[in-house]
Design an enzyme around this catalytic site. Sequence first.
Site, PDB file in Angstrom:
ATOM      1  N   LYS A 173      42.604  52.395  38.174  1.00  0.00           N
ATOM      2  CA  LYS A 173      42.360  52.452  36.724  1.00  0.00           C
ATOM      3  C   LYS A 173      41.351  53.559  36.408  1.00  0.00           C
ATOM      4  O   LYS A 173      41.560  54.363  35.521  1.00  0.00           O
ATOM      5  CB  LYS A 173      41.849  51.089  36.253  1.00  0.00           C
ATOM      6  CG  LYS A 173      41.596  51.016  34.774  1.00  0.00           C
ATOM      7  CD  LYS A 173      41.216  49.613  34.338  1.00  0.00           C
ATOM      8  CE  LYS A 173      40.764  49.642  32.877  1.00  0.00           C
ATOM      9  NZ  LYS A 173      40.381  48.346  32.359  1.00  0.00           N
TER      10      LYS A 173
ATOM     11  N   GLU B 173      36.867  53.357  47.730  1.00  0.00           N
ATOM     12  CA  GLU B 173      37.870  53.043  48.755  1.00  0.00           C
ATOM     13  C   GLU B 173      39.161  53.832  48.516  1.00  0.00           C
ATOM     14  O   GLU B 173      39.738  54.434  49.429  1.00  0.00           O
ATOM     15  CB  GLU B 173      38.212  51.535  48.731  1.00  0.00           C
ATOM     16  CG  GLU B 173      37.080  50.625  49.145  1.00  0.00           C
ATOM     17  CD  GLU B 173      36.195  50.181  47.984  1.00  0.00           C
ATOM     18  OE1 GLU B 173      36.158  50.892  46.949  1.00  0.00           O
ATOM     19  OE2 GLU B 173      35.536  49.134  48.125  1.00  0.00           O
TER      20      GLU B 173
ATOM     21  N   GLY C 262      41.837  45.471  35.078  1.00  0.00           N
ATOM     22  CA  GLY C 262      42.401  45.729  36.411  1.00  0.00           C
ATOM     23  C   GLY C 262      43.149  44.529  36.970  1.00  0.00           C
ATOM     24  O   GLY C 262      44.269  44.650  37.481  1.00  0.00           O
ATOM     25  N   ARG C 263      42.554  43.348  36.874  1.00  0.00           N
ATOM     26  CA  ARG C 263      43.186  42.168  37.483  1.00  0.00           C
ATOM     27  C   ARG C 263      44.302  41.584  36.625  1.00  0.00           C
ATOM     28  O   ARG C 263      44.900  40.562  36.983  1.00  0.00           O
ATOM     29  CB  ARG C 263      42.125  41.121  37.825  1.00  0.00           C
ATOM     30  CG  ARG C 263      41.199  40.753  36.689  1.00  0.00           C
ATOM     31  CD  ARG C 263      39.986  39.984  37.174  1.00  0.00           C
ATOM     32  NE  ARG C 263      39.028  39.711  36.128  1.00  0.00           N
ATOM     33  CZ  ARG C 263      38.050  40.535  35.751  1.00  0.00           C
ATOM     34  NH1 ARG C 263      37.890  41.686  36.381  1.00  0.00           N
ATOM     35  NH2 ARG C 263      37.227  40.197  34.791  1.00  0.00           N
TER      36      ARG C 263
ATOM     37  N   HIS D   1      47.681  23.053  60.094  1.00  0.00           N
ATOM     38  CA  HIS D   1      47.256  23.158  61.487  1.00  0.00           C
ATOM     39  C   HIS D   1      45.945  23.927  61.608  1.00  0.00           C
ATOM     40  O   HIS D   1      45.598  24.404  62.695  1.00  0.00           O
ATOM     41  CB  HIS D   1      48.363  23.814  62.309  1.00  0.00           C
ATOM     42  CG  HIS D   1      49.624  23.005  62.281  1.00  0.00           C
ATOM     43  ND1 HIS D   1      49.867  21.982  63.174  1.00  0.00           N
ATOM     44  CD2 HIS D   1      50.662  23.012  61.416  1.00  0.00           C
ATOM     45  CE1 HIS D   1      51.032  21.418  62.888  1.00  0.00           C
ATOM     46  NE2 HIS D   1      51.524  22.017  61.814  1.00  0.00           N
TER      47      HIS D   1
HETATM   48  O1  F6P Z   1      36.377  44.927  41.995  1.00  0.00           O
HETATM   49  C1  F6P Z   1      35.952  45.695  40.925  1.00  0.00           C
HETATM   50  C2  F6P Z   1      37.088  46.455  40.300  1.00  0.00           C
HETATM   51  O2  F6P Z   1      36.600  47.181  39.225  1.00  0.00           O
HETATM   52  C3  F6P Z   1      38.258  45.571  39.861  1.00  0.00           C
HETATM   53  O3  F6P Z   1      38.052  44.949  38.666  1.00  0.00           O
HETATM   54  C4  F6P Z   1      39.376  46.528  39.903  1.00  0.00           C
HETATM   55  O4  F6P Z   1      40.604  45.867  39.904  1.00  0.00           O
HETATM   56  C5  F6P Z   1      39.088  47.250  41.200  1.00  0.00           C
HETATM   57  O5  F6P Z   1      37.684  47.372  41.215  1.00  0.00           O
HETATM   58  C6  F6P Z   1      39.755  48.572  41.364  1.00  0.00           C
HETATM   59  O6  F6P Z   1      39.401  49.478  40.346  1.00  0.00           O
HETATM   60  P1  F6P Z   1      40.236  50.774  40.056  1.00  0.00           P
HETATM   61  O7  F6P Z   1      41.607  50.357  39.656  1.00  0.00           O
HETATM   62  O8  F6P Z   1      39.512  51.465  38.934  1.00  0.00           O
HETATM   63  O9  F6P Z   1      40.262  51.601  41.301  1.00  0.00           O
END
Ligand code: F6P
Length: 544
Positions: free
Chosen positions: A205, A211, A265-266, A382
């Site tokens: 987003k 990452e 995002g979620r 299990h």
């Molecule tokens: O975990 C924090 C967060 O901002 C989430 O709300 C979001 O889904 C995720 O990081 C990834 O963010 P982006 O889509 O901006 O890379």
Amino acid sequence: MTPILHSPAWKHAERHAHGLRDHHLRDMFAADPARFQRLSLRWNDWLLDLSKQRVLPETLPLLAGLWDAADVPGWIAKMRAGEPINHTEGRAVLHVALRHAGGPVTVDGRDVMPAVRAVLARMRDFCDAIHSGKWRGATGEPITDVVNIGIGGSDLGPRMATQALAAHRVPHLRVHYVANLDGADLATTLAGLAPRTTLFVIASKTFTTQETMQNAGSARAWLTAALGDAAVARHFVAVSTALDKVAAFGIDPDNAFAFWDWVGGRFSLWSAIGLPLALAIGFDNFERLLAGARAMDEHFFAAPPLENLPALLALIELWNADFLGLQSRAVLPYSQSLALLPRYLQQLEMESLGKQIDRDGKLVGCPTLPILWGEPGTNGQHAFYQLLHQGGRALSCEFIACREPDFPIAGHHEKLLANCFAQSAALMQGKTEAEALAELQATVPPAPSFLAPYKIFPGNQPSTTLLLPRLDPHNLGALVALYEHKVFTLGVLWHLDAFDQWGVEYGKQIAGSLLPMIEGRTPVAGIDGSTAGLIAACGNSSHR
Ligand code: F6P
């Protein structure tokens, strides 16, 4: 403090919960032969069974008073009108517009639907081009593998749904997901792939997430090492709200799919974030997913709380957390295809509702979301079910099953259902000492009676069972929307902004200041002794 804490409905519920404290679920079933009929709800061909929750038939009408006390209908109207109900970020919350099929939906006076439809149309064209082989890689070969690089909401939804709809996948295209900053994730995914036939979808987003940017950069290096810089245009597409940053990364704007800041995002599965899923299952199936979510939206917006699936899930969660003191909920899909649902719900529910400060900047005043975890049955049986049955911890369980299997192999599905229903029955009824003793004596020869205490099950462990007809795109869409609206409802009931996530910031901030120390660029200073010791134990990065 959440206003409903002062409402007559809350006080009434408190007294009611007090009166229920010594009731055992087994006795509730014995006292009311129609308990299942009274406490289960059908919606289309779905069944929601709440009869194994620790409630009496009068509990739910009582809790429905909280729905009115918090003015959930008023908040639904605000959401649908595009008001900035994500007040800490000043944003509208309109994921429902992404699956809307009617008239205009406005944000700041502008109809967002033309842009929504335009992106969906581009997604369809792109999926068709990949599936038909019209879209070719830099060497002229068709794409055989798609790698989505994203994390959190830019990963969990499409990843979960791609697995959930494995029975509906298009042939000849594999879709992979890379999220972790640990290079092992990218390296093991790329190990079996060829640059010539691999397409990367960079999903973020913000297009700043560490990452994702690290993985995207490493993926580009992997591709260009084999095919040269010019190949990026045929092997990289992006999904983002930040199209300027997409361009700065070097991805052709023609290969970018937009979404908007009013999509959290979620809650973004329905936007272009769903592109890898649409590639995996085909765009017609993606549209069926949207239609399923839309059906749940219409149900949520129209049904009174006692006939409203998301409302009932929310009220039961609140009842368990705030009136019965349960602080943990296990989500237990008896469906291998839904194996990632607990993980997906962890972000949806815990990032939304794992908060204590309300919309007025004050403490909410009651416990909010319990810890959510889970694994598919029967595997969990299990592993951790021992604790559910005899660990002495009160928690709630959510069983999800489908009447029909998505991968029918003779002999499996009936056993799966038997196990699912057996577990909720065992958790509910428990086993008394007398029953345990009788069981021991009934064996030939009789088993020693000292075993009896080990065979006692306290029971009274509440659970919900959601029974779907089958796992298909439509039902999955409705299932995800069910949980989205449950989250929305709980946010209103607890007077929380369910759409921000300030809690994830602090750790990122500290990581930013530790990185130069770990890389040996700055001295290890100004930090606590434990963290300094851990950095020292890793040595200088030039040694790794
Ligand atoms: O975990 C924090 C967060 O901002 C989430 O709300 C979001 O889904 C995720 O990081 C990834 O963010 P982006 O889509 O901006 O890379």
